[in-house]
Motif scaffolding. Structure first.
Motif, mmCIF file in Angstrom:
data_model
loop_
_atom_site.group_PDB
_atom_site.id
_atom_site.type_symbol
_atom_site.label_atom_id
_atom_site.label_comp_id
_atom_site.label_asym_id
_atom_site.label_seq_id
_atom_site.Cartn_x
_atom_site.Cartn_y
_atom_site.Cartn_z
ATOM 1 N N VAL A 164 55.900 48.778 51.435
ATOM 2 C CA VAL A 164 55.185 50.006 51.805
ATOM 3 C C VAL A 164 55.783 51.201 51.070
ATOM 4 O O VAL A 164 57.009 51.360 51.011
ATOM 5 N N GLU A 165 54.899 52.030 50.533
ATOM 6 C CA GLU A 165 55.293 53.303 49.929
ATOM 7 C C GLU A 165 54.572 54.427 50.676
ATOM 8 O O GLU A 165 53.374 54.327 50.937
ATOM 9 N N VAL A 166 55.310 55.461 51.000
ATOM 10 C CA VAL A 166 54.713 56.639 51.649
ATOM 11 C C VAL A 166 55.101 57.876 50.848
ATOM 12 O O VAL A 166 56.276 58.067 50.514
ATOM 13 N N ALA A 167 54.102 58.675 50.519
ATOM 14 C CA ALA A 167 54.346 59.976 49.867
ATOM 15 C C ALA A 167 53.704 61.045 50.730
ATOM 16 O O ALA A 167 52.555 60.903 51.155
ATOM 17 N N TYR A 168 54.441 62.119 50.975
ATOM 18 C CA TYR A 168 53.967 63.152 51.904
ATOM 19 C C TYR A 168 54.308 64.533 51.364
ATOM 20 O O TYR A 168 55.441 64.781 50.930
ATOM 21 N N ASP A 169 53.312 65.427 51.370
ATOM 22 C CA ASP A 169 53.539 66.820 50.974
ATOM 23 C C ASP A 169 54.037 67.597 52.191
ATOM 24 O O ASP A 169 53.287 67.783 53.160
ATOM 25 N N TYR A 170 55.277 68.024 52.117
ATOM 26 C CA TYR A 170 55.892 68.716 53.250
ATOM 27 C C TYR A 170 55.151 70.006 53.580
ATOM 28 O O TYR A 170 54.804 70.794 52.700
ATOM 29 N N ARG A 181 62.716 70.267 48.000
ATOM 30 C CA ARG A 181 61.537 69.870 47.229
ATOM 31 C C ARG A 181 60.351 69.687 48.163
ATOM 32 O O ARG A 181 60.512 69.447 49.361
ATOM 33 N N ASP A 182 59.148 69.766 47.595
ATOM 34 C CA ASP A 182 57.928 69.735 48.406
ATOM 35 C C ASP A 182 57.546 68.326 48.839
ATOM 36 O O ASP A 182 56.996 68.133 49.917
ATOM 37 N N GLU A 183 57.797 67.340 47.999
ATOM 38 C CA GLU A 183 57.307 65.983 48.231
ATOM 39 C C GLU A 183 58.378 65.099 48.864
ATOM 40 O O GLU A 183 59.510 65.033 48.383
ATOM 41 N N ILE A 184 57.995 64.432 49.938
ATOM 42 C CA ILE A 184 58.892 63.489 50.611
ATOM 43 C C ILE A 184 58.358 62.083 50.366
ATOM 44 O O ILE A 184 57.165 61.822 50.568
ATOM 45 N N THR A 185 59.206 61.172 49.908
ATOM 46 C CA THR A 185 58.784 59.792 49.671
ATOM 47 C C THR A 185 59.699 58.837 50.419
ATOM 48 O O THR A 185 60.876 59.134 50.656
ATOM 49 N N ALA A 186 59.143 57.688 50.789
ATOM 50 C CA ALA A 186 59.929 56.658 51.472
ATOM 51 C C ALA A 186 59.327 55.303 51.157
ATOM 52 O O ALA A 186 58.119 55.186 50.916
ATOM 53 N N VAL A 187 60.175 54.280 51.139
ATOM 54 C CA VAL A 187 59.704 52.911 50.935
ATOM 55 C C VAL A 187 60.341 52.015 51.986
ATOM 56 O O VAL A 187 61.396 52.339 52.553
ATOM 57 N N ALA A 188 59.692 50.888 52.252
ATOM 58 C CA ALA A 188 60.226 49.911 53.201
ATOM 59 C C ALA A 188 59.634 48.546 52.866
ATOM 60 O O ALA A 188 58.539 48.460 52.285
ATOM 61 N N ALA A 189 60.353 47.495 53.226
ATOM 62 C CA ALA A 189 59.873 46.140 52.941
ATOM 63 C C ALA A 189 60.264 45.202 54.073
ATOM 64 O O ALA A 189 61.354 45.319 54.634
ATOM 65 N N MET A 190 59.354 44.283 54.385
ATOM 66 C CA MET A 190 59.610 43.274 55.406
ATOM 67 C C MET A 190 58.994 41.953 54.953
ATOM 68 O O MET A 190 57.864 41.926 54.453
ATOM 69 N N THR A 191 59.724 40.862 55.149
ATOM 70 C CA THR A 191 59.191 39.539 54.836
ATOM 71 C C THR A 191 58.268 39.087 55.960
ATOM 72 O O THR A 191 58.575 39.290 57.139
ATOM 73 N N VAL A 192 57.125 38.498 55.592
ATOM 74 C CA VAL A 192 56.183 37.982 56.587
ATOM 75 C C VAL A 192 56.895 36.956 57.450
ATOM 76 O O VAL A 192 57.531 36.021 56.945
ATOM 77 N N ARG A 193 56.776 37.103 58.772
ATOM 78 C CA ARG A 193 57.563 36.282 59.688
ATOM 79 C C ARG A 193 56.978 34.894 59.932
ATOM 80 O O ARG A 193 57.693 33.918 60.062
ATOM 81 N N ASP A 194 55.651 34.810 60.027
ATOM 82 C CA ASP A 194 55.020 33.537 60.363
ATOM 83 C C ASP A 194 54.383 32.910 59.129
ATOM 84 O O ASP A 194 54.231 33.550 58.090
ATOM 85 N N GLN A 195 53.955 31.666 59.281
ATOM 86 C CA GLN A 195 53.210 31.013 58.215
ATOM 87 C C GLN A 195 51.836 31.687 58.124
ATOM 88 O O GLN A 195 51.117 31.773 59.101
ATOM 89 N N ARG A 196 51.495 32.161 56.947
ATOM 90 C CA ARG A 196 50.259 32.900 56.767
ATOM 91 C C ARG A 196 49.348 32.149 55.792
ATOM 92 O O ARG A 196 49.809 31.485 54.867
#
Length: 216
Positions: A164-170, A181-196
């Motif tokens: 996941v990537e999130v970009a936000y104008d403060y 700075r005006d722009e706030i960014t964040a990333v996150a990652a998670m492995t799928v838990r179940d068989q998909r």
């Protein structure tokens, strides 16, 4: 009264000294107070954006319907609900009015995956902010993984990584002058838990409800 006596009276008169000092100090104290309030709000907003990215990745790794005997299927409706929930969780931030969320499914190009190459199988986005992914687009299939801050995240064989990537104008309380700075960014990652179920639907996403996908 002579001129010298008058001058001496002005020099030695201490009346209203406190008021003059207060008037001189007021602009400085006001600037300090405004800066403190704005920086506090900025830090709080940065933390909220980071938490939103983590929650979207976590929820994306859990969604799906299935049974013990069948792999979970994910749908466009579930992804839309996931993104809608993130917007509601953002509350007064107005996440989609001031920012953008990009959800990518990082998967091995083959199973097993002896070459350790990965692909962005699908990607979903929401938000009015014009901000392309910094890590790739749907269809990219020669990735070594996703590298953030010198660390590379990969998907397991027969699995996927929800990135996941999130970009936000403060949105300032007072003025942008007081923030780094005006722009706030964040990333996150998670492995799928179940068989998909990665093979069904369109690139692993079903759309039995015929909803409009949140495409990028």
């Amino acid at each position: 009264m002579s001129v010298l006596a008058s001058l001496w009276h002005v020099i030695t008169d201490r009346r209203a000294v406190a008021a003059v000092e207060f008037g001189l100090a007021l602009p400085v104290m006001t600037a300090i107070a405004f800066t403190g309030a704005e920086l506090t709000n900025y830090v709080t907003t940065t933390m909220r954006v980071s938490q939103l990215a983590l929650h979207v990745a976590d929820n994306a790794a859990r969604i799906g319907t299935g049974t013990v005997l069948a792999n979970k299927q994910i749908t466009e409706a579930q992804i839309n609900d996931l993104l809608t929930g993130a917007g509601l969780q953002g509350g007064q931030l107005d996440l989609y009015g001031n920012g953008r969320v990009i959800l990518s499914s990082i998967e091995p190009v083959a199973n097993p995956n002896p070459t350790n190459r990965y692909q962005i199988r699908w990607q979903r986005c929401r938000g009015v902010k014009s901000w392309p992914s910094s890590y790739g687009r749907a269809g990219d299939n020669n990735l070594s993984g996703v590298t953030v801050g010198g660390q590379t995240a990969t998907a397991p064989d027969d699995g996927a990584l929800m990135f996941v990537e999130v970009a936000y104008d403060y949105q300032p309380l007072i003025a942008r002058l007081f923030i780094p700075r005006d722009e706030i960014t964040a990333v996150a990652a998670m492995t799928v838990r179940d068989q998909r179920d990665y093979g069904g639907g369109t690139n692993g996403i079903y759309n039995n409800e015929n909803v409009v996908p949140s495409t990028c």
